[in-house]
Structure formats: C-alpha cells, structure tokens
Design a protein around this motif. Structure first.
Motif, PDB file in Angstrom:
ATOM      1  N   ALA A  72       0.841  -1.192   0.000  1.00 29.08           N
ATOM      2  CA  ALA A  72       0.000   0.000   0.000  1.00 29.08           C
ATOM      3  C   ALA A  72       0.872   1.235   0.000  1.00 29.08           C
ATOM      4  N   ALA A  73       0.335   2.312  -0.517  1.00 26.01           N
ATOM      5  CA  ALA A  73       1.034   3.593  -0.504  1.00 26.01           C
ATOM      6  C   ALA A  73       0.002   4.716  -0.545  1.00 26.01           C
ATOM      7  N   VAL A  74       0.371   5.848   0.049  1.00 25.10           N
ATOM      8  CA  VAL A  74      -0.498   7.016   0.030  1.00 25.10           C
ATOM      9  C   VAL A  74       0.300   8.220  -0.429  1.00 25.10           C
ATOM     10  N   ALA A  75      -0.413   9.202  -0.961  1.00 24.14           N
ATOM     11  CA  ALA A  75       0.194  10.462  -1.374  1.00 24.14           C
ATOM     12  C   ALA A  75      -0.756  11.585  -0.993  1.00 24.14           C
ATOM     13  N   VAL A  76      -0.224  12.658  -0.432  1.00 25.91           N
ATOM     14  CA  VAL A  76      -1.058  13.786  -0.030  1.00 25.91           C
ATOM     15  C   VAL A  76      -0.581  15.038  -0.745  1.00 25.91           C
ATOM     16  N   VAL A  84     -14.860  20.727 -11.797  1.00 25.62           N
ATOM     17  CA  VAL A  84     -15.613  20.873 -13.035  1.00 25.62           C
ATOM     18  C   VAL A  84     -16.271  19.535 -13.327  1.00 25.62           C
ATOM     19  N   PRO A  85     -17.600  19.475 -13.420  1.00 28.75           N
ATOM     20  CA  PRO A  85     -18.253  18.200 -13.741  1.00 28.75           C
ATOM     21  C   PRO A  85     -17.697  17.586 -15.022  1.00 28.75           C
ATOM     22  N   GLY A  86     -17.453  16.270 -14.962  1.00 29.09           N
ATOM     23  CA  GLY A  86     -16.898  15.557 -16.101  1.00 29.09           C
ATOM     24  C   GLY A  86     -15.390  15.563 -16.179  1.00 29.09           C
ATOM     25  N   LEU A  87     -14.745  16.392 -15.325  1.00 27.23           N
ATOM     26  CA  LEU A  87     -13.282  16.507 -15.356  1.00 27.23           C
ATOM     27  C   LEU A  87     -12.674  16.206 -13.992  1.00 27.23           C
ATOM     28  N   PHE A  88     -13.397  15.447 -13.196  1.00 32.12           N
ATOM     29  CA  PHE A  88     -12.958  15.230 -11.810  1.00 32.12           C
ATOM     30  C   PHE A  88     -11.623  14.499 -11.743  1.00 32.12           C
ATOM     31  N   ALA A  89     -11.336  13.649 -12.710  1.00 34.38           N
ATOM     32  CA  ALA A  89     -10.084  12.885 -12.668  1.00 34.38           C
ATOM     33  C   ALA A  89      -8.865  13.788 -12.643  1.00 34.38           C
ATOM     34  N   PHE A  90      -8.964  14.968 -13.234  1.00 35.38           N
ATOM     35  CA  PHE A  90      -7.801  15.855 -13.286  1.00 35.38           C
ATOM     36  C   PHE A  90      -7.440  16.409 -11.906  1.00 35.38           C
ATOM     37  N   ARG A  91      -8.356  16.356 -10.967  1.00 37.85           N
ATOM     38  CA  ARG A  91      -8.059  16.754  -9.593  1.00 37.85           C
ATOM     39  C   ARG A  91      -7.226  15.701  -8.872  1.00 37.85           C
ATOM     40  N   GLU A  92      -7.446  14.440  -9.226  1.00 35.50           N
ATOM     41  CA  GLU A  92      -6.955  13.320  -8.419  1.00 35.50           C
ATOM     42  C   GLU A  92      -5.797  12.547  -9.028  1.00 35.50           C
ATOM     43  N   LEU A  93      -5.673  12.591 -10.352  1.00 34.61           N
ATOM     44  CA  LEU A  93      -4.700  11.722 -11.014  1.00 34.61           C
ATOM     45  C   LEU A  93      -3.263  11.914 -10.563  1.00 34.61           C
ATOM     46  N   PRO A  94      -2.754  13.154 -10.408  1.00 33.46           N
ATOM     47  CA  PRO A  94      -1.351  13.264  -9.975  1.00 33.46           C
ATOM     48  C   PRO A  94      -1.068  12.537  -8.663  1.00 33.46           C
ATOM     49  N   ALA A  95      -1.987  12.648  -7.704  1.00 31.97           N
ATOM     50  CA  ALA A  95      -1.778  11.969  -6.423  1.00 31.97           C
ATOM     51  C   ALA A  95      -1.888  10.460  -6.567  1.00 31.97           C
ATOM     52  N   LEU A  96      -2.843   9.981  -7.336  1.00 38.65           N
ATOM     53  CA  LEU A  96      -2.983   8.539  -7.525  1.00 38.65           C
ATOM     54  C   LEU A  96      -1.784   7.956  -8.259  1.00 38.65           C
ATOM     55  N   LEU A  97      -1.295   8.641  -9.284  1.00 37.18           N
ATOM     56  CA  LEU A  97      -0.119   8.161 -10.001  1.00 37.18           C
ATOM     57  C   LEU A  97       1.112   8.159  -9.099  1.00 37.18           C
ATOM     58  N   ASP A  98       1.215   9.157  -8.237  1.00 38.46           N
ATOM     59  CA  ASP A  98       2.326   9.219  -7.287  1.00 38.46           C
ATOM     60  C   ASP A  98       2.294   8.003  -6.369  1.00 38.46           C
ATOM     61  N   ALA A  99       1.111   7.697  -5.841  1.00 32.53           N
ATOM     62  CA  ALA A  99       0.994   6.540  -4.950  1.00 32.53           C
ATOM     63  C   ALA A  99       1.293   5.243  -5.700  1.00 32.53           C
ATOM     64  N   LEU A 100       0.803   5.106  -6.907  1.00 34.62           N
ATOM     65  CA  LEU A 100       1.090   3.898  -7.696  1.00 34.62           C
ATOM     66  C   LEU A 100       2.582   3.720  -7.921  1.00 34.62           C
ATOM     67  N   ASP A 101       3.291   4.810  -8.145  1.00 34.05           N
ATOM     68  CA  ASP A 101       4.732   4.734  -8.386  1.00 34.05           C
ATOM     69  C   ASP A 101       5.495   4.214  -7.173  1.00 34.05           C
ATOM     70  N   ARG A 102       4.931   4.345  -5.988  1.00 39.10           N
ATOM     71  CA  ARG A 102       5.636   3.927  -4.770  1.00 39.10           C
ATOM     72  C   ARG A 102       5.397   2.472  -4.390  1.00 39.10           C
ATOM     73  N   LEU A 103       4.510   1.801  -5.093  1.00 33.81           N
ATOM     74  CA  LEU A 103       4.244   0.408  -4.763  1.00 33.81           C
ATOM     75  C   LEU A 103       5.453  -0.470  -5.064  1.00 33.81           C
ATOM     76  N   THR A 104       5.633  -1.490  -4.266  1.00 37.09           N
ATOM     77  CA  THR A 104       6.672  -2.487  -4.526  1.00 37.09           C
ATOM     78  C   THR A 104       6.089  -3.771  -5.107  1.00 37.09           C
TER      79      THR A 104
END
Length: 233
Positions: A72-76, A84-104
């Motif tokens: 598991a990994a977290v990023a804050v 903006v409706p329909g564009l919510f992923a752009f708020r969250e993707l940098p943090a989610l990608l950061d956390a994914l990069d830290r997984l072993t």
C-alpha cells in the motif's frame, strides 16, 4: 508521505482538460478481455480535507485469493484542478499516479472508486488511469454519473444494463442480497463480463469491493495524519 507534485504541463483549464480527454479516449481498450484470475488487485480511492483544497490518495494492493493487504502507498497534496463536472479525474490523477509509483508489488488490475466508460464524456477516472499506466482497470461507482437502467433483481449477482442512449456503458450490479447496487464499467483492457466477475469476487461480504474499502480507510487515515508508508501484513 511526501507532498505530491503536479506534472509539468498538467491541464490548467477546462478546455485543455477536455482536449486531453479527446486525445486519450481513442487509446482505451474496451474489449479486453483482461485477467480472469489476477493475483494482485489494487484499490484506489481519494479523500478530501474539509476545506476541499487538500487530498490524500491511497492505493492498496490485495492478494486476490485471500483479500489480504500485501502492499500500500499514500500520497497527499493539494488538488491539481478545479471542480468541473466531467473533469474530476484531473483533480486526483497526480496523487494517484504518485501513490502507484511507490508500490513495490505491481498490481494486475486496478479497481477505481469511480467510473470508466460510464461517464458523460465516456472517459472516466478508470479509463484515464488505465491508459496512462497501461494496466487493466475497471470503475466501481457508488452512484451513477450518466445513463438509465432498470433495477436488477434482488439476489446477489443480479445485474441490469447501464445504458446511455443506445449504448451499454456498464452494469448495475447487486453485490449483496437486497442491498443497493453498484455501478460497474470498463476502464481499460477489460471486458464487461470479466469486470462484473471481478467485482463480485472482491465483494464477498459487503456492498463495496474489499479493494475500495481498504483504500477508503487508508486515505481517510492519511488525512488525519495517522499513516505514512504502510507495511504489508
């Protein structure tokens, strides 16, 4: 935990974000069929601070057979885009990608707390993450963003089509007898039948998949300052 950095060139306006969706949408694989027996499955979720300006993203990897946490990994950080409706992923993707990069322990499948094809622009968070990472991905939403449906039958495993106009964009799936359904859609490199089977396998006891439940707990704890890097158990 370390502060998330927004990638250079990240869309700053709704127009730029919609253009990015349009550029990436043709790359989505909606056929799959995807892994039918994944070994490691990751749940992804994001929680927001009360002021709405900061978030915590969590990725929790479960052993698909035992549903125990193996990584598991977290990023804050601060939100990367306005609301903006329909564009919510752009708020969250940098943090989610950061956390994914830290997984072993790289996962075989991503299960997003959100939507894939079942999105007003047919490019939800699960599609976006799948294309950017190249990993099979599905979306499991608690509530719909688009479409119409008939209520599925009451028993666990029953489902009905989630339709947007003439197209089927997902399934309304009953994961517990007589309990409100969830909304399953393909994100990338998965077929809808397989996505439905995976969600049921990950939801033996509760309405939401264990992947989502684990990631939800972790991102909420992260906002409260209770966790950093979490060791496997």
């Amino acid at each position: 935990m370390t502060e998330v950095r927004v990638p250079a060139g990240w869309p700053a306006t709704p127009e730029a974000a919609r253009a990015e969706q349009d550029r990436l949408r043709p790359l989505v694989d909606l056929v799959g069929p995807g892994p039918t027996a994944p070994r490691l499955v990751a749940g992804l979720d994001v929680a927001y601070a009360e002021d709405g300006d900061r978030l915590a993203a969590a990725v929790v990897v479960l052993d698909a057979a035992s549903l125990t946490v193996v990584d598991a990994a977290v990023a804050v950080g601060r939100v990367a885009f306005g609301y903006v409706p329909g564009l919510f992923a752009f708020r969250e993707l940098p943090a989610l990608l950061d956390a994914l990069d830290r997984l072993t322990a790289p996962p075989d499948l991503l299960v997003c707390d959100g939507h894939g094809l079942a999105h007003p622009r047919r490019f939800g968070l699960a599609c976006h993450l799948g294309v950017l990472t190249g990993l099979p991905a599905i979306g499991v939403g608690k509530t719909p963003l688009t479409g119409t449906w008939d209520p599925p039958a009451s028993p666990r495993g029953s489902w009905s089509d989630l339709r947007d106009g003439a197209d089927t964009v997902g399934r309304v799936l009953r994961t517990r007898d007589g309990v409100k359904p969830v909304f399953v859609s393909v994100g990338h490199r998965m077929g809808l039948d397989n996505a439905t089977d995976q969600v049921l396998a990950l939801s033996p006891d509760y309405r939401l998949p264990e992947t989502t439940r684990a990631a939800d707990r972790m991102c909420r704890q992260a906002l409260a300052g209770q966790v950093g890097r979490v060791s496997p158990r």
